[in-house]
Scaffold this motif. Structure first.
Motif, mmCIF file in Angstrom:
data_model
loop_
_atom_site.group_PDB
_atom_site.id
_atom_site.type_symbol
_atom_site.label_atom_id
_atom_site.label_comp_id
_atom_site.label_asym_id
_atom_site.label_seq_id
_atom_site.Cartn_x
_atom_site.Cartn_y
_atom_site.Cartn_z
ATOM 1 N N THR A 151 0.801 -1.236 0.148
ATOM 2 C CA THR A 151 -0.059 -0.044 -0.194
ATOM 3 C C THR A 151 0.943 1.029 0.065
ATOM 4 O OG1 THR A 151 -0.082 -0.158 2.548
ATOM 5 C CG2 THR A 151 -2.077 -1.143 1.015
ATOM 6 N N TYR A 154 1.834 1.700 -3.750
ATOM 7 C CA TYR A 154 0.533 2.173 -4.463
ATOM 8 C C TYR A 154 0.383 3.740 -3.947
ATOM 9 C CZ TYR A 154 -0.850 -2.379 -6.255
ATOM 10 O OH TYR A 154 -1.033 -3.459 -6.880
ATOM 11 N N LEU A 158 -0.346 6.632 -6.644
ATOM 12 C CA LEU A 158 -1.660 7.385 -6.795
ATOM 13 C C LEU A 158 -1.074 8.777 -6.508
ATOM 14 C CD1 LEU A 158 -4.132 5.039 -4.624
ATOM 15 C CD2 LEU A 158 -3.990 5.948 -6.897
ATOM 16 N N ARG A 170 -6.421 1.954 -7.725
ATOM 17 C CA ARG A 170 -7.369 1.712 -6.651
ATOM 18 C C ARG A 170 -7.869 0.446 -6.785
ATOM 19 N NH1 ARG A 170 -8.576 7.498 -7.989
ATOM 20 N NH2 ARG A 170 -7.873 8.604 -6.195
ATOM 21 N N GLU A 174 -7.759 -2.686 -3.777
ATOM 22 C CA GLU A 174 -8.931 -3.030 -2.917
ATOM 23 C C GLU A 174 -8.667 -4.057 -2.247
ATOM 24 O OE1 GLU A 174 -13.825 -3.769 -3.613
ATOM 25 O OE2 GLU A 174 -12.440 -2.782 -5.469
ATOM 26 N N PRO A 189 -12.373 1.806 -3.111
ATOM 27 C CA PRO A 189 -11.106 2.720 -2.913
ATOM 28 C C PRO A 189 -11.372 4.106 -3.804
ATOM 29 C CG PRO A 189 -10.300 0.936 -4.237
ATOM 30 C CD PRO A 189 -11.573 0.409 -3.743
#
Length: 189
Positions: A151, A154, A158, A170, A174, A189
């Motif tokens: 995460t 990610y 993002l 996203r 998830e 998300p």
């Protein structure tokens, strides 16, 4: 196991003609792209005889070995790990090659090696490969159930993603967020 001595570290080592080394390495890259890893390995071994200190050559040897694993030769993964370790010792700093090698290690479930290689690619200070390397790193972390690290990667992606990219990221995040308890089943998300 492969070594510079085992690949013909004879009196030719280090005295090879630069053009010949590049020709062998270029042929090997084309052979890899064409799905012919065995012949690519042969070309790389010839290039390695001419210049056993070429980090890129060792990196491509790792890739050639991993591609042969895809064809069913399990011993190739260990040989690939030895090649990438040697490439690292020689200072491999080709972000695209590191990313390709990391993705290939993840594909054969050698996630510890994949993460290590991909982290090196992400840490390089230059190149347009960084976003691809970071996404591959996030996916390798997720595959290895290292959800917090996934995460984090990610989230970094993002922060610079456009709308279309953000939607894909996203969607990939998830299931990880659900595992972490950060997302209810009815949320997206």
């Amino acid at each position: 196991m492969l070594s510079s001595e085992g690949l013909g570290g004879s009196s030719l080592s280090g005295r090879g003609d630069d053009c010949c080394r590049r020709r062998h390495r270029g042929a090997a890259r084309a052979l890899l792209a064409d799905g012919n890893p065995k012949d690519a390995e042969t070309a790389l071994e010839e290039a390695n005889v001419l210049d056993p200190a070429s980090a890129a050559c060792w990196g491509y040897l790792a890739l050639a070995n991993l591609r042969q694993y895809d064809l069913g030769d399990d011993a190739r993964v260990d040989r690939a790990a030895a090649c990438v370790e040697h490439a690292t010792q020689l200072g491999l700093a080709d972000g695209n090659l590191l990313t390709d090698v990391g993705v290939a290690f993840a594909a054969v479930d050698r996630l510890t090696v994949a993460v290590d290689v991909l982290r090196r690619a992400v840490a390089l200070p230059f190149g347009g490969f960084t976003k691809h390397a970071r996404l591959a790193l996030a996916r390798a972390y997720a595959k290895g159930r290292r959800h917090v690290e996934a995460t984090d990667e990610y989230a970094t992606l993002l922060a610079v993603a456009g709308d279309a990219e953000a939607g894909v990221l996203r969607a990939e995040m998830e299931p990880i967020l659900k595992v972490l308890g950060k997302l209810d089943d009815d949320e997206a998300p």
